[in-house]
Design a protein around this motif. Structure first.
Motif, PDB file in Angstrom:
ATOM      1  N   ARG A 220      11.765   9.581   3.693  1.00  0.00           N
ATOM      2  CA  ARG A 220      11.222   9.401   4.821  1.00  0.00           C
ATOM      3  C   ARG A 220      12.271   8.894   5.803  1.00  0.00           C
ATOM      4  O   ARG A 220      13.241   8.633   5.567  1.00  0.00           O
ATOM      5  CB  ARG A 220      10.316   7.945   4.672  1.00  0.00           C
ATOM      6  CG  ARG A 220       8.986   8.323   3.669  1.00  0.00           C
ATOM      7  CD  ARG A 220       8.040   7.316   3.460  1.00  0.00           C
ATOM      8  NE  ARG A 220       8.872   6.227   2.484  1.00  0.00           N
ATOM      9  CZ  ARG A 220       8.681   4.927   2.067  1.00  0.00           C
ATOM     10  NH1 ARG A 220       7.474   4.643   2.742  1.00  0.00           N
ATOM     11  NH2 ARG A 220       9.392   4.181   1.386  1.00  0.00           N
TER      12      ARG A 220
ATOM     13  N   SER B  67       1.419   6.118  -3.284  1.00  0.00           N
ATOM     14  CA  SER B  67       2.478   4.944  -2.987  1.00  0.00           C
ATOM     15  C   SER B  67       3.092   4.912  -1.565  1.00  0.00           C
ATOM     16  O   SER B  67       3.635   3.901  -1.201  1.00  0.00           O
ATOM     17  CB  SER B  67       3.695   5.124  -4.169  1.00  0.00           C
ATOM     18  OG  SER B  67       2.991   5.127  -5.377  1.00  0.00           O
ATOM     19  N   TYR B  68       3.200   6.216  -1.195  1.00  0.00           N
ATOM     20  CA  TYR B  68       3.779   6.241   0.124  1.00  0.00           C
ATOM     21  C   TYR B  68       3.047   6.667   1.361  1.00  0.00           C
ATOM     22  O   TYR B  68       3.473   7.277   2.053  1.00  0.00           O
ATOM     23  CB  TYR B  68       4.835   7.585  -0.179  1.00  0.00           C
ATOM     24  CG  TYR B  68       5.894   7.027  -1.126  1.00  0.00           C
ATOM     25  CD1 TYR B  68       6.925   5.993  -1.017  1.00  0.00           C
ATOM     26  CD2 TYR B  68       5.868   7.759  -2.344  1.00  0.00           C
ATOM     27  CE1 TYR B  68       7.785   5.729  -2.005  1.00  0.00           C
ATOM     28  CE2 TYR B  68       6.798   7.258  -3.319  1.00  0.00           C
ATOM     29  CZ  TYR B  68       7.748   6.334  -3.247  1.00  0.00           C
ATOM     30  OH  TYR B  68       8.607   5.917  -4.102  1.00  0.00           O
TER      31      TYR B  68
ATOM     32  N   TYR C 233      -0.206   3.307   6.209  1.00  0.00           N
ATOM     33  CA  TYR C 233      -1.122   2.251   5.977  1.00  0.00           C
ATOM     34  C   TYR C 233      -1.564   2.201   7.194  1.00  0.00           C
ATOM     35  O   TYR C 233      -1.286   2.185   8.509  1.00  0.00           O
ATOM     36  CB  TYR C 233      -0.581   0.781   5.783  1.00  0.00           C
ATOM     37  CG  TYR C 233       0.060   0.794   4.078  1.00  0.00           C
ATOM     38  CD1 TYR C 233      -0.765   0.097   3.300  1.00  0.00           C
ATOM     39  CD2 TYR C 233       1.030   1.315   3.639  1.00  0.00           C
ATOM     40  CE1 TYR C 233      -0.618  -0.123   1.764  1.00  0.00           C
ATOM     41  CE2 TYR C 233       1.444   1.278   2.332  1.00  0.00           C
ATOM     42  CZ  TYR C 233       0.473   0.315   1.527  1.00  0.00           C
ATOM     43  OH  TYR C 233       0.905   0.461   0.085  1.00  0.00           O
TER      44      TYR C 233
ATOM     45  N   ALA D  24       1.267  -3.247   2.156  1.00  0.00           N
ATOM     46  CA  ALA D  24       2.349  -2.712   2.534  1.00  0.00           C
ATOM     47  C   ALA D  24       3.615  -3.663   2.478  1.00  0.00           C
ATOM     48  O   ALA D  24       4.728  -3.402   2.504  1.00  0.00           O
ATOM     49  CB  ALA D  24       2.566  -2.117   4.187  1.00  0.00           C
TER      50      ALA D  24
ATOM     51  N   TYR E  44       9.664  -0.633   2.315  1.00  0.00           N
ATOM     52  CA  TYR E  44       9.632   0.078   3.481  1.00  0.00           C
ATOM     53  C   TYR E  44       8.340   0.957   3.658  1.00  0.00           C
ATOM     54  O   TYR E  44       8.146   1.580   2.840  1.00  0.00           O
ATOM     55  CB  TYR E  44      10.973   0.977   3.553  1.00  0.00           C
ATOM     56  CG  TYR E  44      11.165   1.604   4.820  1.00  0.00           C
ATOM     57  CD1 TYR E  44      11.984   1.213   5.679  1.00  0.00           C
ATOM     58  CD2 TYR E  44      10.292   2.893   5.202  1.00  0.00           C
ATOM     59  CE1 TYR E  44      12.242   1.771   6.908  1.00  0.00           C
ATOM     60  CE2 TYR E  44      10.749   3.529   6.460  1.00  0.00           C
ATOM     61  CZ  TYR E  44      11.563   2.933   7.227  1.00  0.00           C
ATOM     62  OH  TYR E  44      11.807   3.499   8.478  1.00  0.00           O
ATOM     63  N   ASN E  45       7.509   0.693   4.768  1.00  0.00           N
ATOM     64  CA  ASN E  45       6.444   1.634   4.899  1.00  0.00           C
ATOM     65  C   ASN E  45       6.029   1.858   6.197  1.00  0.00           C
ATOM     66  O   ASN E  45       6.830   1.293   7.123  1.00  0.00           O
ATOM     67  CB  ASN E  45       5.212   0.617   4.434  1.00  0.00           C
ATOM     68  CG  ASN E  45       4.987   0.722   2.920  1.00  0.00           C
ATOM     69  OD1 ASN E  45       4.865   1.776   2.215  1.00  0.00           O
ATOM     70  ND2 ASN E  45       5.012  -0.438   2.054  1.00  0.00           N
TER      71      ASN E  45
ATOM     72  N   ARG F 287       7.189   1.862  11.656  1.00  0.00           N
ATOM     73  CA  ARG F 287       7.871   1.999  10.278  1.00  0.00           C
ATOM     74  C   ARG F 287       9.198   0.953  10.351  1.00  0.00           C
ATOM     75  O   ARG F 287       9.785   0.526  11.183  1.00  0.00           O
ATOM     76  CB  ARG F 287       8.640   3.366   9.937  1.00  0.00           C
ATOM     77  CG  ARG F 287       9.682   3.877  10.864  1.00  0.00           C
ATOM     78  CD  ARG F 287       9.810   5.345  10.829  1.00  0.00           C
ATOM     79  NE  ARG F 287       8.802   6.227  11.263  1.00  0.00           N
ATOM     80  CZ  ARG F 287       8.385   7.376  10.499  1.00  0.00           C
ATOM     81  NH1 ARG F 287       9.208   7.496   9.231  1.00  0.00           N
ATOM     82  NH2 ARG F 287       7.537   8.050  10.665  1.00  0.00           N
TER      83      ARG F 287
END
Length: 251
Positions: free
Chosen positions: A116, A149-150, A153, A161, A165-166, A224
Motif C-alpha cells: 500500500r 484485513s486490508y 475503514y 483499525a 497502518y490503515n 492513511r
C-alpha cells in the motif's frame, strides 16, 4: 586547491553520489518492501507491505505472497538510489527501478497489490503514480486488497483499525486549531471519534503551500497512516499525501 573550491567540489560529489543509481546484486527480500544486500538492509520508500516485524507469533496476512513478489523482481535486476537518510535502526530508504525498464519497484508492487502507499519522500509525482496504481488494484480487489484485513475503514468504525497502518475514509465534521496542533475531527465527540492531526508547524507550512487543512471541513477524504489510540482512533499527519480528497466541500 582553494578552500572554497574544495568545499564546492566536495558538495558536488556528494550530490552526485546521493542521486546516483546503484545496481543491486544478490539481494534477498525480507518482506514485500524490505531487502538485504550483504549486511545492509533497505526499505522501499513511499510504500508499506505486510510487516516483517510484529509482536504476533504468525506473519500477517499476505506477508509471504508480498515477499515472494519483491524477491522475484529483485532477481530480474534493479537499480537503487537513496530516498532519505537512514532510519535509527540503520535501514536505508530507497527508490528502486527495474534495470529493464523505467518503472519503479514501488509502482509494480502497488499494481500487483503487494503493498500500500505510505507517503514519505518529497517526490509527489511518484507518489501520485503510486496512488493511481493502488486505486486500480484496490477497485479490482487484487492482491492484498482481496482480504478484509486490508480493507478501507469507514471513519465511523475506525476502532477496528487501531494498532496498524490503515486507510480510513470519512467526512471532516470539524477542523479545529489549538496552540500546538491542528485537528480534523470526523465525529461530534473528539474524545472517541476518529481524528487526524498535525503539529502546528506542519499545518502552517502546508497552508503556505496552498494545502490548508482548515479548508477540509465538510470535505470527504481518505486518510492513511498508523492508527493509534489517542482519544479514540487517531492518525498523525506528517506528509500532505496522507490525505486524498474524494469530494468537494459541502455547503
Amino acid at each position: 586547491m582553494k578552500r572554497r573550491a574544495f568545499i564546492a567540489g566536495a558538495a558536488s560529489f556528494c550530490a552526485i553520489r546521493a542521486n546516483a543509481q546503484t545496481p543491486v546484486v544478490n539481494a534477498t527480500a525480507l518482506s514485500g518492501d524490505r531487502f538485504t544486500v550483504g549486511d545492509d538492509e533497505y526499505q522501499l520508500a513511499d510504500v508499506i507491505a505486510p510487516p516483517l516485524y510484529t509482536l504476533k507469533k504468525t506473519p500477517p496476512a499476505y506477508f509471504e505472497a508480498a515477499r515472494q513478489t519483491l524477491d522475484s523482481l529483485l532477481r530480474q535486476g534493479v537499480n537503487i538510489k537513496e530516498a532519505s537518510p537512514k532510519s535509527r535502526w540503520g535501514v536505508q530508504p530507497v527508490i528502486a527501478t527495474m534495470q529493464a525498464s523505467s518503472r519503479t519497484l514501488q509502482e509494480i508492487l502497488c499494481a500487483a497489490g503487494a503493498v500500500r502507499v505510505a507517503p514519505q519522500t518529497e517526490n509527489h509525482d511518484h507518489i501520485d503514480r503510486l496512488l493511481a496504481a493502488e486505486k486500480t488494484t484496490r477497485d479490482g480487489r487484487k492482491g492484498l486488497w482481496s482480504l478484509d484485513s486490508y480493507s478501507v475503514y469507514k471513519a465511523t468504525s475506525a476502532n477496528g483499525a487501531i494498532g496498524a497502518y490503515n486507510i480510513i475514509e470519512g467526512t471532516v465534521v470539524r477542523a479545529a486549531k489549538t496552540r500546538s496542533r491542528f485537528y480534523l475531527n470526523f465525529g461530534d465527540d473528539y474524545r472517541t471519534d476518529f481524528t487526524a492531526g498535525a503539529v502546528s508547524r506542519i499545518y502552517r507550512r502546508w497552508a503556505k503551500d496552498e494545502f490548508d487543512l482548515a479548508a477540509l471541513e465538510g470535505v470527504r477524504v481518505r486518510v492513511r497512516g498508523f492508527v493509534e489510540e489517542i482519544n479514540g482512533p487517531s492518525i498523525d499527519l506528517i506528509h500532505p499525501k496522507q490525505i486524498e480528497l474524494l469530494h468537494a466541500r459541502t455547503a
